[in-house]
Design a protein around this motif. Structure first.
Motif, PDB file in Angstrom:
ATOM      1  N   GLU A   8     111.780 -17.258 168.537  1.00 24.93           N
ATOM      2  CA  GLU A   8     113.644 -16.924 168.096  1.00 24.93           C
ATOM      3  C   GLU A   8     113.520 -15.781 167.683  1.00 24.93           C
ATOM      4  OE1 GLU A   8     117.349 -17.745 165.507  1.00 24.93           O
ATOM      5  OE2 GLU A   8     116.629 -19.511 166.977  1.00 24.93           O
ATOM      6  N   GLU A   9     112.734 -15.465 166.638  1.00 23.68           N
ATOM      7  CA  GLU A   9     112.512 -14.206 165.724  1.00 23.68           C
ATOM      8  C   GLU A   9     112.127 -13.133 166.941  1.00 23.68           C
ATOM      9  OE1 GLU A   9     109.936 -11.666 162.137  1.00 23.68           O
ATOM     10  OE2 GLU A   9     109.748 -14.121 162.262  1.00 23.68           O
ATOM     11  N   TYR A  10     110.912 -13.596 168.308  1.00 21.95           N
ATOM     12  CA  TYR A  10     110.720 -12.476 168.217  1.00 21.95           C
ATOM     13  C   TYR A  10     111.339 -11.898 169.385  1.00 21.95           C
ATOM     14  CZ  TYR A  10     107.049 -10.434 172.120  1.00 21.95           C
ATOM     15  OH  TYR A  10     106.368  -9.376 172.965  1.00 21.95           O
ATOM     16  N   VAL A  11     112.295 -13.228 169.977  1.00 21.88           N
ATOM     17  CA  VAL A  11     113.634 -12.581 171.399  1.00 21.88           C
ATOM     18  C   VAL A  11     114.193 -11.457 170.811  1.00 21.88           C
ATOM     19  CG1 VAL A  11     115.037 -13.779 172.011  1.00 21.88           C
ATOM     20  CG2 VAL A  11     113.190 -14.779 172.321  1.00 21.88           C
ATOM     21  N   GLU A  12     114.959 -11.525 169.388  1.00 24.74           N
ATOM     22  CA  GLU A  12     115.354 -10.543 168.515  1.00 24.74           C
ATOM     23  C   GLU A  12     114.744  -9.929 168.389  1.00 24.74           C
ATOM     24  OE1 GLU A  12     116.758 -12.424 165.276  1.00 24.74           O
ATOM     25  OE2 GLU A  12     117.656 -13.953 166.068  1.00 24.74           O
ATOM     26  N   LEU A  13     113.506  -9.534 168.096  1.00 26.11           N
ATOM     27  CA  LEU A  13     112.929  -8.220 167.812  1.00 26.11           C
ATOM     28  C   LEU A  13     112.937  -7.421 169.508  1.00 26.11           C
ATOM     29  CD1 LEU A  13     109.920  -9.592 165.827  1.00 26.11           C
ATOM     30  CD2 LEU A  13     111.729  -7.711 165.052  1.00 26.11           C
ATOM     31  N   VAL A  14     112.835  -8.268 170.134  1.00 27.25           N
ATOM     32  CA  VAL A  14     112.684  -7.342 172.280  1.00 27.25           C
ATOM     33  C   VAL A  14     113.705  -6.920 172.175  1.00 27.25           C
ATOM     34  CG1 VAL A  14     111.717  -7.988 173.795  1.00 27.25           C
ATOM     35  CG2 VAL A  14     110.273  -9.208 172.309  1.00 27.25           C
ATOM     36  N   LEU A  15     114.791  -8.049 171.921  1.00 26.73           N
ATOM     37  CA  LEU A  15     116.072  -7.140 171.715  1.00 26.73           C
ATOM     38  C   LEU A  15     117.059  -5.827 171.791  1.00 26.73           C
ATOM     39  CD1 LEU A  15     117.939 -11.642 173.760  1.00 26.73           C
ATOM     40  CD2 LEU A  15     116.662  -9.792 174.703  1.00 26.73           C
ATOM     41  N   GLY A  16     116.281  -6.515 170.269  1.00 25.83           N
ATOM     42  CA  GLY A  16     116.875  -5.428 169.456  1.00 25.83           C
ATOM     43  C   GLY A  16     116.294  -3.999 169.573  1.00 25.83           C
ATOM     44  N   LEU A  17     114.848  -3.787 169.953  1.00 28.49           N
ATOM     45  CA  LEU A  17     114.862  -2.214 170.389  1.00 28.49           C
ATOM     46  C   LEU A  17     114.976  -2.316 171.603  1.00 28.49           C
ATOM     47  CD1 LEU A  17     112.219  -0.668 170.254  1.00 28.49           C
ATOM     48  CD2 LEU A  17     110.501  -1.648 171.058  1.00 28.49           C
ATOM     49  N   VAL A  18     115.185  -3.327 173.023  1.00 25.75           N
ATOM     50  CA  VAL A  18     115.632  -2.581 174.303  1.00 25.75           C
ATOM     51  C   VAL A  18     117.021  -2.324 173.516  1.00 25.75           C
ATOM     52  CG1 VAL A  18     116.420  -3.811 177.291  1.00 25.75           C
ATOM     53  CG2 VAL A  18     113.685  -3.905 174.867  1.00 25.75           C
ATOM     54  N   GLU A  19     117.939  -2.501 173.218  1.00 22.83           N
ATOM     55  CA  GLU A  19     118.773  -2.024 172.803  1.00 22.83           C
ATOM     56  C   GLU A  19     118.731  -0.318 172.611  1.00 22.83           C
ATOM     57  OE1 GLU A  19     121.016  -5.169 170.240  1.00 22.83           O
ATOM     58  OE2 GLU A  19     122.346  -5.505 171.839  1.00 22.83           O
ATOM     59  N   ARG A  20     117.680  -0.435 171.623  1.00 21.15           N
ATOM     60  CA  ARG A  20     117.828   1.049 170.964  1.00 21.15           C
ATOM     61  C   ARG A  20     116.915   2.309 171.754  1.00 21.15           C
ATOM     62  NH1 ARG A  20     114.177   1.458 165.714  1.00 21.15           N
ATOM     63  NH2 ARG A  20     115.116   3.079 166.152  1.00 21.15           N
ATOM     64  N   ILE A  21     116.308   2.083 172.919  1.00 24.13           N
ATOM     65  CA  ILE A  21     116.089   2.351 173.892  1.00 24.13           C
ATOM     66  C   ILE A  21     117.514   3.451 174.821  1.00 24.13           C
ATOM     67  CG2 ILE A  21     114.684   2.806 177.120  1.00 24.13           C
ATOM     68  CD1 ILE A  21     114.010   0.116 175.654  1.00 24.13           C
ATOM     69  N   PRO A  22     117.101   5.032 174.694  1.00 31.75           N
ATOM     70  CA  PRO A  22     118.545   5.749 174.929  1.00 31.75           C
ATOM     71  C   PRO A  22     118.917   5.729 176.356  1.00 31.75           C
ATOM     72  CG  PRO A  22     116.466   6.866 173.254  1.00 31.75           C
ATOM     73  CD  PRO A  22     115.811   5.438 173.511  1.00 31.75           C
ATOM     74  N   ALA A  23     120.014   5.838 177.089  1.00 31.81           N
ATOM     75  CA  ALA A  23     120.033   6.683 177.906  1.00 31.81           C
ATOM     76  C   ALA A  23     119.278   7.272 178.965  1.00 31.81           C
ATOM     77  CB  ALA A  23     121.721   6.415 178.345  1.00 31.81           C
ATOM     78  N   GLY A  24     118.674   6.971 179.670  1.00 34.01           N
ATOM     79  CA  GLY A  24     117.899   7.373 180.711  1.00 34.01           C
ATOM     80  C   GLY A  24     115.883   7.447 180.742  1.00 34.01           C
ATOM     81  N   ARG A  25     116.000   7.083 179.513  1.00 32.33           N
ATOM     82  CA  ARG A  25     114.253   6.603 178.822  1.00 32.33           C
ATOM     83  C   ARG A  25     114.396   5.382 179.410  1.00 32.33           C
ATOM     84  NH1 ARG A  25     113.182  10.899 175.247  1.00 32.33           N
ATOM     85  NH2 ARG A  25     111.087   9.952 175.627  1.00 32.33           N
ATOM     86  N   VAL A  26     112.714   4.624 179.550  1.00 34.84           N
ATOM     87  CA  VAL A  26     112.216   3.707 179.234  1.00 34.84           C
ATOM     88  C   VAL A  26     110.949   3.596 178.873  1.00 34.84           C
ATOM     89  CG1 VAL A  26     112.883   4.039 182.312  1.00 34.84           C
ATOM     90  CG2 VAL A  26     110.855   4.347 181.041  1.00 34.84           C
ATOM     91  N   MET A  27     110.331   2.564 178.158  1.00 34.96           N
ATOM     92  CA  MET A  27     109.672   1.330 178.348  1.00 34.96           C
ATOM     93  C   MET A  27     108.916   0.805 179.036  1.00 34.96           C
ATOM     94  SD  MET A  27     110.419   1.115 173.903  1.00 34.96           S
ATOM     95  CE  MET A  27     108.505   1.177 173.442  1.00 34.96           C
ATOM     96  N   THR A  28     107.683   0.179 179.151  1.00 36.83           N
ATOM     97  CA  THR A  28     107.004  -0.661 179.911  1.00 36.83           C
ATOM     98  C   THR A  28     107.098  -1.707 179.306  1.00 36.83           C
ATOM     99  OG1 THR A  28     104.935  -0.450 178.844  1.00 36.83           O
ATOM    100  CG2 THR A  28     105.663   1.068 180.771  1.00 36.83           C
ATOM    101  N   TYR A  29     106.808  -2.893 179.843  1.00 36.11           N
ATOM    102  CA  TYR A  29     106.814  -4.714 178.720  1.00 36.11           C
ATOM    103  C   TYR A  29     105.675  -4.547 177.966  1.00 36.11           C
ATOM    104  CZ  TYR A  29     109.741  -6.054 182.614  1.00 36.11           C
ATOM    105  OH  TYR A  29     110.593  -6.706 183.866  1.00 36.11           O
ATOM    106  N   GLY A  30     104.394  -3.053 178.325  1.00 34.59           N
ATOM    107  CA  GLY A  30     103.849  -3.286 177.073  1.00 34.59           C
ATOM    108  C   GLY A  30     104.079  -2.651 175.853  1.00 34.59           C
ATOM    109  N   ASP A  31     104.661  -1.651 176.442  1.00 30.66           N
ATOM    110  CA  ASP A  31     104.961  -0.397 175.599  1.00 30.66           C
ATOM    111  C   ASP A  31     105.518  -1.508 174.705  1.00 30.66           C
ATOM    112  OD1 ASP A  31     103.773   1.752 176.992  1.00 30.66           O
ATOM    113  OD2 ASP A  31     106.064   2.137 177.426  1.00 30.66           O
ATOM    114  N   VAL A  32     106.368  -2.045 175.125  1.00 29.77           N
ATOM    115  CA  VAL A  32     107.613  -2.922 173.581  1.00 29.77           C
ATOM    116  C   VAL A  32     106.282  -3.589 172.944  1.00 29.77           C
ATOM    117  CG1 VAL A  32     108.965  -4.830 173.781  1.00 29.77           C
ATOM    118  CG2 VAL A  32     109.619  -3.035 175.592  1.00 29.77           C
ATOM    119  N   ALA A  33     105.909  -4.816 173.350  1.00 33.82           N
ATOM    120  CA  ALA A  33     104.826  -5.402 172.550  1.00 33.82           C
ATOM    121  C   ALA A  33     103.840  -4.565 172.174  1.00 33.82           C
ATOM    122  CB  ALA A  33     103.834  -5.997 173.759  1.00 33.82           C
ATOM    123  N   GLU A  34     103.188  -3.255 172.346  1.00 30.21           N
ATOM    124  CA  GLU A  34     102.570  -2.954 171.285  1.00 30.21           C
ATOM    125  C   GLU A  34     102.947  -1.895 170.460  1.00 30.21           C
ATOM    126  OE1 GLU A  34     100.328   1.315 171.615  1.00 30.21           O
ATOM    127  OE2 GLU A  34     100.475   0.599 173.108  1.00 30.21           O
TER     128      GLU A  34
END
Length: 108
Positions: A8-34
């Motif tokens: 549950e903590e990991y899910v919250e961390l992932v989703l919280g980071l994804v919400e912060r990615i600015p419009a027009g920008r991306v991260m890879t799945y590996g970028d998020v984990a790193e």
């Protein structure tokens, strides 16, 4: 690869980071984990596939820049709306669109 935190903590961390990615920008799945220092691309992908519908899921992509299979039309529309740089019809231009995870004034 870092240790995966409580589910549950990991899910919250992932989703919280994804919400912060600015419009027009991306991260890879590996970028998020790193960035999180836990899990790997597959763990991030699992979180996104099961619980990522409420966040800007199109901003997390494969390492080759290709759009999520089966969701290309929706992703392409989001990229056009946000001005995300593309390479052709089916890939994000990672060189120009990749986000390093910091907003102005952020400290890591």
């Amino acid at each position: 690869m870092g240790r995966v935190k409580d589910g549950e903590e990991y899910v919250e961390l992932v989703l919280g980071l994804v919400e912060r990615i600015p419009a027009g920008r991306v991260m890879t799945y590996g970028d998020v984990a790193e960035y999180l220092g836990a899990g790997g691309p597959r763990q991030v992908g699992r979180v996104m596939s099961l619980q990522g519908g409420g966040v800007p899921w199109w901003r997390v992509i494969r390492a080759d820049g290709r759009m999520l299979p089966g969701h290309e039309a929706r992703a392409r529309a989001a990229y056009a709306r946000e001005g995300t740089p593309l390479r052709g019809e089916d890939r994000v231009d990672l060189r120009r669109a990749r986000w390093e995870g910091l907003l102005p004034g952020d400290e890591r």
